[in-house]
Design an enzyme around this catalytic site. Structure first.
Site, short mmCIF file in Angstrom:
data_model
loop_
_atom_site.label_atom_id
_atom_site.label_comp_id
_atom_site.label_asym_id
_atom_site.label_seq_id
_atom_site.Cartn_x
_atom_site.Cartn_y
_atom_site.Cartn_z
N ARG A 73 4.50 -1.33 -8.14
CA ARG A 73 5.36 -1.57 -9.28
C ARG A 73 6.62 -0.36 -9.20
NH1 ARG A 73 0.41 -4.42 -11.74
NH2 ARG A 73 1.66 -6.51 -11.89
N GLN B 252 -9.22 -1.21 -15.90
CA GLN B 252 -9.84 -2.04 -15.12
C GLN B 252 -11.46 -1.59 -14.35
OE1 GLN B 252 -8.17 -4.02 -11.91
NE2 GLN B 252 -8.03 -2.11 -10.55
N VAL C 298 -3.28 9.29 -7.64
CA VAL C 298 -2.91 10.49 -6.62
C VAL C 298 -1.25 10.53 -7.26
CG1 VAL C 298 -1.83 10.77 -4.53
CG2 VAL C 298 -3.99 10.36 -4.76
N LEU D 265 1.02 -1.53 -0.03
CA LEU D 265 0.13 0.43 0.20
C LEU D 265 0.86 1.14 0.05
CD1 LEU D 265 -2.37 -1.26 2.45
CD2 LEU D 265 -2.65 -1.35 0.05
N GLN E 6 -4.55 -13.27 -12.37
CA GLN E 6 -4.87 -12.36 -12.44
C GLN E 6 -3.46 -11.61 -13.39
OE1 GLN E 6 -6.10 -8.86 -9.48
NE2 GLN E 6 -4.61 -7.95 -10.57
N GLY F 53 -1.32 6.38 -2.81
CA GLY F 53 -2.68 5.67 -3.94
C GLY F 53 -3.76 5.66 -2.80
N HIS F 54 -3.11 3.68 -2.45
CA HIS F 54 -3.77 3.39 -1.31
C HIS F 54 -5.03 4.21 -0.51
CE1 HIS F 54 -1.80 -0.01 -3.43
NE2 HIS F 54 -2.82 0.01 -3.87
O1 PAF Z 1 -6.29 -2.74 -9.14
C1 PAF Z 1 -5.30 -3.79 -7.47
O2 PAF Z 1 -5.35 -3.52 -7.60
C2 PAF Z 1 -6.41 -5.16 -8.40
O3 PAF Z 1 -6.00 -5.27 -9.68
C3 PAF Z 1 -7.03 -5.20 -8.04
C4 PAF Z 1 -8.47 -4.62 -8.13
C5 PAF Z 1 -7.39 -5.68 -6.02
C6 PAF Z 1 -7.89 -7.07 -8.11
O4 PAF Z 1 -7.16 -8.02 -7.79
#
Ligand code: PAF
Length: 283
Positions: free
Chosen positions: A193, A159, A182, A32, A60, A35-36
């Site tokens: 990343r 997304q 952010v 985190l 994913q 931004g989170h």
């Molecule tokens: O954006 C992300 O961090 C991921 O794609 C999510 C929405 C948590 C799904 O794993």
């Protein structure tokens, strides 16, 4: 409260719902950053109780991507959430979420597959199957947490649009709250990343926000031809950049644009120092 089990989360949320409390969900893959935190703060402001999920979702990631080296910092994530007033951090194991079906294959797992039109472009083009994995896990999280509101960042705009479409198409009873990107003072969009970038890479990475801001300035001055706007990008690119795409799409339908307007979102993906970065801006 840090919980690892689906049933524990369900029991707690049911209790809250009985008391008439509203529940917000912030789905994350951990590591985190601010931004989170902006999503979490918005959720804490809007909802009586907030659940943050921390789950590096194996289905994913495409073959050859960074699943194994994706940063995992649960202790720090949990602390950040506690300090921000989050009620539950839900950090399941892959086995808790998927049982033994943790491979990216729909031979043994029910998937939620978003529409081809929305995934056959931008990140979906190189990350084949990525949004199947995202929609599947987000759907599972909605079913586990049963939130009234769910918070997603505009940084991952494709997304966000795909999730909004899924919620609409599958009549999921949740309100999606989009949250603005952010940035560092330099303009670099925050991303987990970014941890992979060297100091030099970080300077080169500024090309993404510079390209987008310059396009927005040109649009504001009256240039609407997408071809002409795209050409303005090249002055910011050099041998350190591996441009994957620079696309102009409708901000709701992801339809590609030849002429830009105020509903157009400009999307960019570019590798810098081997790290794939994305960014976007609404014109
Ligand atoms: O954006 C992300 O961090 C991921 O794609 C999510 C929405 C948590 C799904 O794993």
């Amino acid at each position: 409260m840090l919980l690892h089990k689906i049933n524990e989360v369900r029991t707690q949320v049911k209790e809250w719902k009985k008391q008439g409390l509203t529940v917000g969900l912030v789905p994350t893959m951990g590591a985190l950053h601010n931004g989170h935190l902006s999503l979490i703060k918005k959720a804490v402001e809007k909802c009586d109780r907030v659940v943050v999920s921390v789950f590096v979702n194996p289905i994913q990631f495409c073959p050859g991507e960074d699943l194994d080296k994706y940063p995992r910092t649960l202790e720090a994530d949990n602390k950040m959430c506690e300090d921000a007033g989050v009620s539950i951090v839900f950090a399941p194991t892959p086995t808790e979420m998927y049982g033994q079906n943790q491979m990216r294959t729909n031979d043994f797992l029910t998937y939620v597959i978003p529409p081809f039109f929305y995934v056959n472009k931008l990140c979906g083009k190189s990350r084949v199957g990525h949004f199947d994995g995202v929609c599947t896990v987000v759907n599972k999280l909605f079913n586990i947490v049963n939130p009234d509101y769910a918070f997603f960042g505009e940084k991952d705009a494709q997304q966000l649009i795909i999730i909004q479409k899924m919620v609409q198409d599958l009549n999921i009873d949740v309100e999606i709250i989009p949250c603005p990107i952010v940035r560092e003072e330099s303009g670099l969009a925050l991303s987990s990343r970014n941890k992979y970038l060297s100091d030099d890479d970080k300077i080169q990475a500024l090309a993404l926000s510079k390209i987008l801001n310059n396009i927005k300035n040109c649009y504001d001055k009256g240039i609407t031809d997408v071809k002409a706007l795209k050409e303005t990008a090249f002055q910011f690119l050099n041998e350190h950049h591996e441009l994957e795409y620079l696309e102009f799409c409708d901000s709701e339908t992801l339809e590609e644009k030849q002429t830009a307007d105020s509903k157009t979102r400009v999307f960019i993906a570019c590798k810098v120092g081997g790290v794939r970065l994305i960014d976007n801006i609404l014109l």
